[in-house]
Structure formats: C-alpha cells, structure tokens
Design a protein around this motif. Sequence first.
Motif, PDB file in Angstrom:
ATOM      1  N   HIS A   1       0.867  -1.183   0.000  1.00 48.79           N
ATOM      2  CA  HIS A   1       0.000   0.000   0.000  1.00 48.79           C
ATOM      3  C   HIS A   1       0.903   1.232   0.000  1.00 48.79           C
ATOM      4  CE1 HIS A   1      -3.053  -2.852   1.952  1.00 48.79           C
ATOM      5  NE2 HIS A   1      -3.481  -2.579   0.730  1.00 48.79           N
TER       6      HIS A   1
ATOM      7  N   GLU B   1       2.066   3.652   3.291  1.00 45.37           N
ATOM      8  CA  GLU B   1       2.582   2.976   4.491  1.00 45.37           C
ATOM      9  C   GLU B   1       4.103   2.961   4.368  1.00 45.37           C
ATOM     10  OE1 GLU B   1       0.590  -0.816   4.559  1.00 45.37           O
ATOM     11  OE2 GLU B   1      -1.382   0.117   4.427  1.00 45.37           O
TER      12      GLU B   1
ATOM     13  N   ARG C   1      -3.103   4.801  -0.818  1.00 49.09           N
ATOM     14  CA  ARG C   1      -3.169   3.371  -0.491  1.00 49.09           C
ATOM     15  C   ARG C   1      -3.222   2.523  -1.766  1.00 49.09           C
ATOM     16  NH1 ARG C   1      -4.609   0.073   3.700  1.00 49.09           N
ATOM     17  NH2 ARG C   1      -6.046  -1.642   3.377  1.00 49.09           N
TER      18      ARG C   1
ATOM     19  N   HIS D   1       3.545  -3.815   6.506  1.00 48.92           N
ATOM     20  CA  HIS D   1       2.473  -2.830   6.346  1.00 48.92           C
ATOM     21  C   HIS D   1       2.445  -1.858   7.526  1.00 48.92           C
ATOM     22  CE1 HIS D   1       0.054  -4.668   2.982  1.00 48.92           C
ATOM     23  NE2 HIS D   1       0.944  -5.613   3.240  1.00 48.92           N
ATOM     24  N   SER D   2       1.530  -0.860   7.415  1.00 45.82           N
ATOM     25  CA  SER D   2       1.179  -0.017   8.556  1.00 45.82           C
ATOM     26  C   SER D   2      -0.282   0.382   8.348  1.00 45.82           C
ATOM     27  CB  SER D   2       2.088   1.208   8.649  1.00 45.82           C
ATOM     28  OG  SER D   2       1.637   2.226   7.785  1.00 45.82           O
TER      29      SER D   2
HETATM   30 ZN    ZN Z   1      -1.157  -2.157   4.107  1.00 48.07          ZN
END
Ligand code: ZN
Length: 341
Positions: free
Chosen positions: A61, A64, A103, A147-148
């Motif tokens: 994404h 992130e 994203r 991820h975040s």
């Molecule tokens: Zn993500």
Amino acid sequence: MTDSGKSLITATVNFDKGGIQTGFLRIPHSVDRSAYGYLPIPVFVAVNGEGPTVLMLGANHGDEYEGPIGLMHLLHGLALERLQGRLIVLPTLNLPAVLAGTRTSPIDKVNLNRSFPGKRHGTPTEMLAHYIETELISQADFVFDFHSGGKTLSYLPILFVLRPTDAASQSLTDRIVRAFGCERVRYIDQLAFNEDRTSGAAARRRGAVFLSGEFGGCGSVSKEGVTLVEQGTLRVLHELGVLGADDEISRPALVNIQSFNYSRAEHYVYAPRGGLFEPSFSLGDSIVAGQRAGFIHDPAEPWNAPREVLFQADGLAICYRPLAHVEAGDCLAHLAIPEAS
Ligand SMILES: [Zn+2]
C-alpha cells in the motif's frame, strides 16, 4: 486470451545471477501519452552462495512507510559476502501509489493487497499481483510483506505470523518471532482465515513461510517501526542462516513477547454516522467491554448531543483512526485480544 500464461511483465535483472543487481520490473502501459510505455517497479536482487530465497516487500500500500524505509536502510547496509542465499527486495512495490501518497494505485484505483493471485491480462495493479505471485512468490522460501495503518489508521507495532499447525512449523515460527523481537505478535489462524486476495494468501498457496505486520500509520514515519522492520528483518535473516553474523544482528532482541488475536466483528469499532470523531482512549490502553471509544460530533447542528460509540470487547487498543472527519462505516478503532502463552 487466457490467464494461465507467463506474465507480460519483464524484469531488467536476472534473478539467478550471482552478486548484487538493481533494476526494474516493467509493467507494459500503453496509454495516450506514451504508446510503448511501461511502469517501472524498482527491484533489488542479491545472490551469493547456497541458501533460501527470501522475498521482501514494502509499500504494497503506497501510504505505508515503515516497511519501505526499513528495507531501504537494510539494502544500504547489506554486505554481499555475508549472504548465503538470495534476497529479492521490492521496497516500493506499489511505486505509482507511493509517488501519489495513496493506499491504492492512482493508475487504476485497484488495491494491490486485494488483487492476488492477479490477472495476466488485468489492469497494471492486477498484472503486478499476478507477476509477484507466479514469478517471485512461487520461487521464494520466505515472504516478508511489511504494512502499517496508512493515512487513515495508526497502529502500535505488531508482527503477523501464521499460527503453526505442526511441531516443525511451531519451532520455525518460534525462532522467527523471537529473532524479530516485536513485543506484540498476532497469530493468524489459517483455517479460519477466509481472505484469499492478499500477499499472505499468495504465500500460503505457494508454500512459502509468511511474515508481515503493522508498524505505524497516520501517513507518517514511526522511528520505532522503521527500526523494527530493519533490525528485526536482519535478525530473522541471521536466524535463518541467510546472513552471517555481525555485531549488530548477533545481539538478540530482549523483549517480552505477548501474543494476540483479532478477527471477530466485536473487536472492531465502526462509525454509525458521519461527523467529527473525538477518541476517548489512547493507543496502548487496556479496554473493557462497554467502555466509550469516543464521540461523534455533528458539525452541522453543533447543539445536538454527540453520539457515543462503545467498545464491545475487552482488549488492548492497538489501532485507531487519527482523522477527525468520519463517515458512516469508517473503522474508528480495533482491539487486540491477549492470548494465554
Ligand atoms: Zn497495508
């Protein structure tokens, strides 16, 4: 046309060649402003000696940042002579989204991590998912995808692993979790997990060991998250025998590790209406069922009493929405439920 053929994406690197190479995946992209154009996706490959293949992904994404920046630090410090095996690293996997700070990809609005196994003849993002699964995950022994929370959520760092189903995978998982050194770990139940469009699902389909997690959010960069991604990954590579020791990664992470799960609807809090969200808790708080998660204020009729939203379970507040503006159906927060160790 068929989706069974070899990917139309090409790479400017040779994944079998010894040494370090940098280059690009080329996603064919014939558009009005560029008839024979392609979308470049940066790729780093290091091959030395005999050992497993580790595929490491950041910015699946595009908003992130701890994964990509942690992996960039790792690449800058990598010493080829200490490597035993192959590293394939795409720190900015979803480069069009990274450049847009979004994203999903601005090219086709598709969410890469809801696109696996992808499509050979799909949109650019679907083609990328198809390439990653059929060309890279298929030859990887380990897949790391960091991820975040992105721009709309903020997380305390938490490592994700699949819950082991036998003694051998239990032992390997325990070694990886201890080496990574994140104080929170989420065990994802393989049988209960129905989502099959993610990189983790692709890794399961292809028989690779999968490591993931959330390491920050708010569209910002968490120093703690970046350090965990870089140092935790180095320690895991060392534990797996892929990277030889040096002073930094030989040092074990000395943290108490607590395991958590979350997957049920009552672990999440959603906005029942639009307005301005005022949280009543902080990340890291221990929550009890019935506790207020926050208020949703009505900016159009500010004399109205705010709408209270409540937590529906006990647990650790691990994620919340840092943006005041909410619409009905937005996720406002969720809990992580401690497991007995
Ligand atoms: Zn993500």
